[in-house]
Structure formats: C-alpha cells, structure tokens
Motif scaffolding. Sequence first.
Motif, PDB file in Angstrom:
ATOM      1  N   ALA A 154       1.597  -2.748   1.499  1.00 50.39           N
ATOM      2  CA  ALA A 154       1.493  -2.226   0.134  1.00 50.39           C
ATOM      3  C   ALA A 154       1.303  -3.348  -0.874  1.00 50.39           C
ATOM      4  N   ASP A 155       2.105  -4.409  -0.745  1.00 46.73           N
ATOM      5  CA  ASP A 155       2.028  -5.480  -1.739  1.00 46.73           C
ATOM      6  C   ASP A 155       0.769  -6.320  -1.584  1.00 46.73           C
ATOM      7  N   SER A 156       0.153  -6.300  -0.398  1.00 48.53           N
ATOM      8  CA  SER A 156      -1.089  -7.051  -0.222  1.00 48.53           C
ATOM      9  C   SER A 156      -2.225  -6.465  -1.057  1.00 48.53           C
ATOM     10  N   PHE A 157      -2.153  -5.191  -1.386  1.00 50.26           N
ATOM     11  CA  PHE A 157      -3.149  -4.582  -2.274  1.00 50.26           C
ATOM     12  C   PHE A 157      -2.915  -5.003  -3.718  1.00 50.26           C
ATOM     13  N   ARG A 158      -1.657  -5.114  -4.096  1.00 49.00           N
ATOM     14  CA  ARG A 158      -1.315  -5.387  -5.487  1.00 49.00           C
ATOM     15  C   ARG A 158      -1.448  -6.850  -5.882  1.00 49.00           C
ATOM     16  N   GLU A 159      -0.944  -7.759  -5.061  1.00 51.89           N
ATOM     17  CA  GLU A 159      -0.731  -9.131  -5.507  1.00 51.89           C
ATOM     18  C   GLU A 159      -2.005  -9.913  -5.832  1.00 51.89           C
ATOM     19  N   PRO A 160      -3.007 -10.007  -4.934  1.00 60.40           N
ATOM     20  CA  PRO A 160      -4.196 -10.804  -5.297  1.00 60.40           C
ATOM     21  C   PRO A 160      -4.971 -10.208  -6.463  1.00 60.40           C
ATOM     22  N   ALA A 161      -4.983  -8.878  -6.569  1.00 60.48           N
ATOM     23  CA  ALA A 161      -5.675  -8.240  -7.692  1.00 60.48           C
ATOM     24  C   ALA A 161      -4.986  -8.581  -9.011  1.00 60.48           C
TER      25      ALA A 161
END
Length: 426
Positions: free
Chosen positions: A339-346
């Motif tokens: 889940a956090d891999s979608f949020r963090e780099p963006a």
Amino acid sequence: MNRDRLQFYALYLTRFAGGFGFITLVTLLPDYIETLDPTGVSVFGLFTLGAGFVIGMYTTGFTLAQTVAVVPLAWAGDRFDKGKILVAVLALGTLSYALFPLVDSSLAFVGARALQGVAVTGAGLMSLALVGELSDVGTRANNIGKANAARFAASILGSLSAGALYDAAGFTPVFAVIVVLMTVATVTLWVLLEPDHTRIAGFPFSDLALNRRILTIASFRTQYAVAVTLVRTWVPIYAGLSAAGGGLAYTSLAVSLTVVAEKFTNMLFQPKTGGLSDEYGRALFVFVGGGAYGLVALAVPFSPAIGAAFGLPETYPVLGPLSAAFLPLVGLSGLLGVADSFREPASMALFADEGTDDGGVASSFGIRELLWRPGSVVAPLLGGWLMTEVGMSWVFYVGGASAITGVFSFLAILTYDFGPSALTEW
C-alpha cells in the motif's frame, strides 16, 4: 560508467546506510523497553513519569529533534552545497550510533535518539533533494523510488541482522556494523559527489508554504503521519512485547521478520509504482496507497483471530514456538508495504516537482517533513497511552482511521480546488 550514474549510486548508498541504522532501532525497541525499564523514571526526584509517557518518548525524542532540525537544515541545503551538508550529517549520524552501546538509562536513550533524529533528518532531506535535482521530470519518481528501494533493502538486512546479532551477542556488535556502514557511505559520498552549485537566496519556505498543490496534499499528510508513525512503530512492539504488556512475546528474529515483510514489499514495488506515477500522475497513487494502508492497519489486531480461524501453525523451524497469529501478522505487514509503495514515491515526486519549479527543492522537502512532524511527535505519546490504558488494538484502530480520514480529506479538497478530474490529472 558516467559521472551522473555514480552520483546516483552514491546517494542510493547513503539511503541504504540511513535505512539500516533507522530500522535497527525500530527492531530493537522492544528489547530497549524491557532492558531500560521505563516504569521507574523520575524527574529530579520530584515525581515519576508514567511508563506510557516514557515509552512514547523513546520515539518522540527522535521526532522532536527532527522537527527542530528541519527548517535550518532545509534552508542551508538551498543556500549552500547540499553535498557537503549531507556528508556532515552522515558523520553526525555515525557518532550517534556509536553512542547507543553506552546507553544505560531511559534518559540517555532518548538523548541518543534525539541526536540520531537530527542526522536522519539531514540525510533524508539532502539525499532526496539531490536525487530530485539531478533527475528529469519524467524520471523523478522512478529515481526516488530506487532511492527508497535502497533504503528498504537496508531495512530488510538491518532487521534480520539486528535480531540475530542481538540474540547472539547483545547491543554492541549491532551498532559496530552500523558505524562501519555509515563511515563507508560518508567517504564514498565525499569522493563521488560533484559540487552543488545551486544557490537560492532568501527564504524559499515562505513562497512554497502557499503553493496550492502543497497545501492540498498537506490535508492528507498531516493525518497520515499519525497513521504511519503508530503502525510502523507498534507492529514490532506488538510482535515483541510480552503478553502481559499486550504483545505476542515473539523473539527478536521473529519480530525482525514482521518488520522485513513490510520493507521487502515496499522495496519491490516502489521503483515500478514510481515510474507509473511519472506516467499517469501523482494524486491517484497517493489516494489509493493511503486508503489501502488504513484498511490493512485496521486488520492488524485481528491477526490472532485470523490465525486461529485458519488453523495456522504455532511452531516454526528455527523460530520455535510462536502463535497462530505469526503468519497473518507477517502477511498484513507485507500488505502495508504494498500500500505504501503506491503512496510514497508519488508524494515525494510531487514535492520535488514543486520545489524544482518554484526554486528551493530542499525547502520543499523541508515543508514535507514539517507537515509530518506534528503527527509523528504526538502519535508515539498517544500510542503509549492507548497501549497501557485502553489496549494494544486501539493503537492500530486509531492509526488506520487516521489514514482513511486523511485520504478523504485530500480527495474533498482536491476536487473542490482543482475539479473532479484532478485525481487523475495531477
């Protein structure tokens, strides 16, 4: 190999070293709680602090130092050479990790974590600012994703080695490894990084603080900070603390595996999701990732019930007797990473975009850090109180709810200010 690529590799090594040190403290936090005994801490002999407050300060001391350090470090990064500042804070970090084997009280531990907080903040700000500045717009989130993947790779190795080394030999060998790694990263960066000639006069915070996109994502980030601080800090505490304290009483190695699951999936997905956000925009990835994180966090306290319902094993090779909750907890931790891999780099790329366009990329990341600070300072104290006074499960309920309210606040403001199609156009 060209010089730019070598600079990226040096910065990725910096992220690796920082992640290794940070996760070591997270992994060993239950052991420090048991060793230092937070129940008997007094202030000048006048009154005794509650155990929940002291446990909270183990993390809040770190985040308070980060909060104080953000503005001067970010300003200095835009005003002077970011590379030299990065080398200096890495050296400070090396010193802080050398002090941890000497800690013999809760007060000393909080002080060492405060010093670590300054170093971690400076290294994070300067390394991300340099990655963002060296990248083109079309590759920015992908490169940030790679930098974060390096940090998560270190987190995996750090968690596993910290648990195994601590079980075998105590605290000192763990921190000896960190000091060596930090020293190597510092020297490598000093040799390979070219001088940073970007100079921003004045105080870029004042202009960027009024940036409409930054203000919009602030509605999400301030609430999401509570969610991530609670969940990331308390998953290993929940796994490692004794049953009397509301935990599952797992060994250090088992605790490491629960932490590693989140780091591994985050590392695996971030470069790809970062590249997708370069292609399709940032806001949708922030919304989906943040909302999914909240839903998974709500499920963490149900890991014993899930394990019992499926009749999962309670004993494992090498790890020994645990409980049926072990596999569900590891699985849920892995889903938190996805889940956090979608949020963090963006999210990071959005701040890099705005900072690069308006001048002051270090200040833009500084604002990003400042938005995180209130939640990350208050959350550990809240978590300590919830754990000791209400129940361990409520740490995750409050964390999950904070993420969900954050994404819907973000969606509402985004739609109001930029229109209904903004979620897929940013």
